[in-house]
Each structure stands twice: as C-alpha cells, then as structure tokens.
Design an enzyme around this catalytic site. Structure first.
Site, mmCIF file in Angstrom:
data_model
loop_
_atom_site.group_PDB
_atom_site.id
_atom_site.type_symbol
_atom_site.label_atom_id
_atom_site.label_comp_id
_atom_site.label_asym_id
_atom_site.label_seq_id
_atom_site.Cartn_x
_atom_site.Cartn_y
_atom_site.Cartn_z
ATOM 1 N N ASP A 112 0.816 -1.214 0.000
ATOM 2 C CA ASP A 112 0.000 0.000 0.000
ATOM 3 C C ASP A 112 0.849 1.263 0.000
ATOM 4 O OD1 ASP A 112 -2.002 1.835 0.190
ATOM 5 O OD2 ASP A 112 -2.897 1.021 2.012
ATOM 6 N N ASP B 97 -0.972 6.901 -6.871
ATOM 7 C CA ASP B 97 -1.193 5.762 -5.984
ATOM 8 C C ASP B 97 -1.301 4.480 -6.796
ATOM 9 O OD1 ASP B 97 -1.837 4.358 -3.546
ATOM 10 O OD2 ASP B 97 -3.911 4.335 -4.232
#
Length: 488
Positions: A115, A365
């Site tokens: 992540d 991201d």
C-alpha cells in the site's frame, strides 16, 4: 526492559545465515537493493482470486474499490470521514496489489497488502481480543526469537503521534480507516523476510493446483546471530532480503473488511516515518520503483524494486517533483499543471493542483485502479473526450460515467491520447489502453477516469500500466518512462 534495536537490512543468499548490522547505516553506506513480487488481487496466483466473476465484473468491482480508497484518503487528509453511497458498498483492504512476506524467526509466511497510501506495516497477532478470521495461523510473537515490543520513549512510537496510546510499558498504536475499519495493538519490531519474485512465482506455480493459500517453500534461514557489522548483498537471482528490527504493528484488535479472502494486514509504502521506505532510508537510497503490467495480462504479476536497482535506466525518462505535505507525509503528491485531449489543452487554472499553493491534492497511488478528478476538471475533460470520439455512447454501468459501444475493444481507432502535464515539463501520455477500460466482453469501453466531489484527485494504476515508475523520496522526484514489458 528491552530497548529498541537498531534497524538493519541485509540482502543475502537465502541459503546463508542471517546477516545483520550492529550499528545504523550511514549516508556513505553503499545502497543495497532487493526486489519483491507484486501480485494483483485478481491474478490466478493471488489468494484473493475468485475465478467466478467475469472480467467485466472484476473491472467494475475494481472501479468501485477506487471510490472506497478515495474516501479513505480524504478522511486522512481532512481528519474525518466523508461517506459516499458508492464507496459504502466496498470494504476496507481495497488496495489492488499483494506481497508475500515472512514474519519472525523462524519466518511465518503471510499475504499482506502492498500500500503506497499507508505507512504502518501490520498484521494480526496473538493474543487476539477481537480479530477477523484468516485462513492461516495468526502470528504468535512468543514463537519468534526476534520479536520485540517497543516502549513509549522509542522514536518509532513518538512517530505515531495521534495514533499512539501509552498507558503502560509498551507502545500501543490505534489506526482507523475511512470506512470504519481499524487495527490496534503493540508497536513492535521483528525480522521480515522478502523472497525474490522468481522464488515466489516458482512456489506459487507449484502450489496453485492444490492449495489456494500458498506457503513459503524456499528454505529460509532462521539463524538470528549477528555475524557482520556491515551490510552485504548479492545480485544473484536467488537473492532474497531479510530486514531485522523492522517496526510494525502487532494487532490484537482488528475490525472491518480485512482478511476476508487471505490478506492479513499490509505493508506500508507511503512517505511517513513509519513506512518501510522511511525505515530503510539511505540503506536503499530512499527509493523504490515498480512496473505494473496490463490488467489484460492473465498473470497480472510485477516487481517492486528497492534501492539502486530502482533507478530507471532508459533515455526517454521524464521527472517531476514529488511533494509531501508536512501534516500528511503519507501521500505522494504531484503538481499537475494541465491536461490535454489529443492536441487540445484543457482550460484548467495553472495552479489548480499545485500543493505548494494550497491547490487540490493530486496523489499518485498504485492501489487505486481509476484516475479520479474533481467535478469541475472532470466535466471539462469529459466534454472534450466526447467531442474527440466518434463512437456511439451507451448507458454506463456503475460507477463509470462515459462509455462507448465498440465491435472489438482490442481493435479500435479514433481514440485520442490523454496527457497529464506535470511541473518540470514532464508529460504523462496515456494511450487508449491506459485511458479506457474494456467491459461487456470487449464490446464496450468506459473512460477510466471518474469525477468526484471529495476535494482531491488520484492518478490510478490503470493509467500506470506498462510504465516504469520510480519514487526517489530522498531527492523528492518522481520519474517515469514507457516500458516494453513488465515481466517478473
């Protein structure tokens, strides 16, 4: 009372004893490097893989998870949750890529979410007062010879800031996610083992027909002795990495949508002080990179590089400043100065996305599939896309908003490039395959960009497919270049 051991990194042949440091790495230390396999959650090698949904269904679910992730990001930036009807259908743990990691000595294998939008690495730990079900045994600190809980005076505990509780001798962490999920427990240190991509895929291929949850089959060293005062590394393809003294959350109470299909925590790759990148710091030259393959690739596996091998070695590389906000260092922000559809530059104020001028945050991201823009910018973009494409539109399935009927999504013409212009004259060019998502067995394409009123924007991983992306956190630069392939 045990005290915090120094963080150390040792990259070595997996068949050799564990090597460690007795002193911190200095800036003059040579950069170490290692790589890890990234497994997309929909890959046949993933423990989360569900073969029953159609490819179109998987794309739609991935798109909905993007909105859930946006909700979480916004809650972190604002300090409060901002619910969304679409996002409320999606659970936590919505990031798209997984890593297989060994924790403890001897190493126990776990699937963790990779992540770039989080800092704290964590997994469930015994004793567990309130834990979600998982398909492998919960990590038991008492079974590891290298586990150490941290006290409240430790630097890592101080870095928790508002997420720490110190009512006793140990440092307690408490993390909450945008959809109401949470993890809390002891902030600790432990030895983490990272396999090479080749080792991971070899063992997964051998196990895929017999067991949906895979185990580490490579021989892992369990010798905790400190045998060296400096890091050593090998560039042999059999090389793996062991990180001794990595700070992580040992979760004794965990709630929400994690663990439903095999993932039992996450590896934090964000920019905050608790992330894996920040803890390793200068020992990996403060940099990492990845190359995400096309989601149409049936294997959907890629590589995450750390250290000197993370640098992009091509002539057509572009670079733009990587910006981190002081009060929200987790997120990697970019200064988007404009957008073009084909050769038409859209009418967007030049400072609209500049985070140094309090512009709307624009986050890059890897765990969000779709690219998401604020409503005003999205409307300008969508209008120009419709003008440029001469194909019949069709009713879009949720959560998409602009879709076209096509005879074959793999063979269409007349789709313009969509270019994101970043500061530093860095142009991120998205061809049709990076801008549109195929649905309805290839007879529909939908714009992989959504509008949102959340007050922030995200450059998602669909736009990053088949691109080399390097994060040089130390120099504050993001570099990118086209990739011929993203083979492991």
């Amino acid at each position: 009372m045990a005290t915090l051991r120094v963080l150390c990194l040792c990259v070595l042949l997996l068949s050799l004893p564990l090597c460690s440091l007795s002193r911190p790495l200095s800036l003059s230390s040579p950069s170490l490097s290692f790589k890890v396999a990234l497994i997309h959650r929909d890959s046949p090698y993933s423990p989360i893989h569900d073969p029953s949904p159609s490819p179109s269904d998987l794309f739609r679910l991935s798109a909905q998870r993007s909105l859930s992730r946006l909700q979480h990001f916004q809650s972190v930036l604002t300090g409060k949750s901002s619910p969304s009807k679409l996002a409320s259908e999606v659970k936590a743990g919505s990031s798209e890529y997984l890593m297989r990691v060994g924790i403890g000595t001897p190493a126990e294998p776990y699937w963790l979410i990779a992540d770039t939008g989080s800092d704290l690495t964590w997994t469930q730990c015994l004793p567990c007062s309130n834990c979600f079900e998982q398909n492998v045994p919960i990590f038991n600190p008492k079974s590891s010879s290298t586990y150490l809980s941290l006290n409240c005076s430790s630097t890592l505990c101080q870095n928790l800031k508002n997420n720490r509780k110190c009512g006793g001798s140990s440092c307690q962490y408490d993390y909450h996610y945008g959809d109401g999920s949470a993890t809390s427990g002891k902030l600790s240190t432990e030895t983490f083992t990272f396999e090479t991509p080749k080792s991971t895929l070899t063992s997964l291929k051998a196990s895929i027909s017999t067991n949906p949850i895979f185990s580490l089959t490579t021989t892992l060293s369990t010798d905790p002795m400190e045998t060296s005062t400096s890091a050593t590394f090998s560039t042999d393809r059999r090389t793996g990495a062991k990180i001794k003294g990595l700070g992580f959350g040992c979760g004794n109470s965990n709630t929400g949508g994690f663990g439903q299909n095999g993932e039992v925590g996450l590896v934090g790759l964000g920019g905050g002080p608790l992330s894996l990148i920040s803890q390793l710091g200068s020992s990996i030259s403060n940099k990492f990179s990845y190359c995400l393959p096309s989601r149409l690739d049936e294997n959907m596996t890629s590589v995450l590089n750390f250290g000197k091998n993370a640098a992009i070695q091509t002539s057509d590389v572009s670079s733009t400043p990587l910006i981190q906000l002081e009060d929200s260092p987790t997120f990697f922000l970019l200064n988007l100065t404009g957008i073009s559809v084909g050769s038409k530059r859209l009418d967007i104020p030049p400072l609209f996305f500049d985070p140094t001028q309090r512009g709307e945050p624009f986050v890059i991201d890897s765990g969000t599939t779709l690219t998401i823009l604020g409503p005003g910018v999205y409307y300008i973009l969508a209008v120009e896309v419709e003008k440029a494409i001469n194909l019949p539109t069709t009713d879009p399935p949720r959560p998409f908003s602009l879709c076209y009927k096509v005879p074959d999504s793999g063979n269409i013409t007349g789709i313009p490039n969509i270019t994101f212009h970043f500061s530093g004259n860095a142009d991120w060019i998205n061809g049709p395959e990076n801008s549109f998502i195929p649905l309805d067995d290839g007879h529909m394409i939908c714009l992989g960009i959504l509008g949102s009123g959340q007050g922030m924007s995200i450059l998602g991983n669909w736009a990053q497919q088949n691109k080399l992306v390097e994060y040089d956190v130390g120099k504050g630069m993001l570099s990118f270049a086209p990739a011929r392939s993203c083979e492991v």
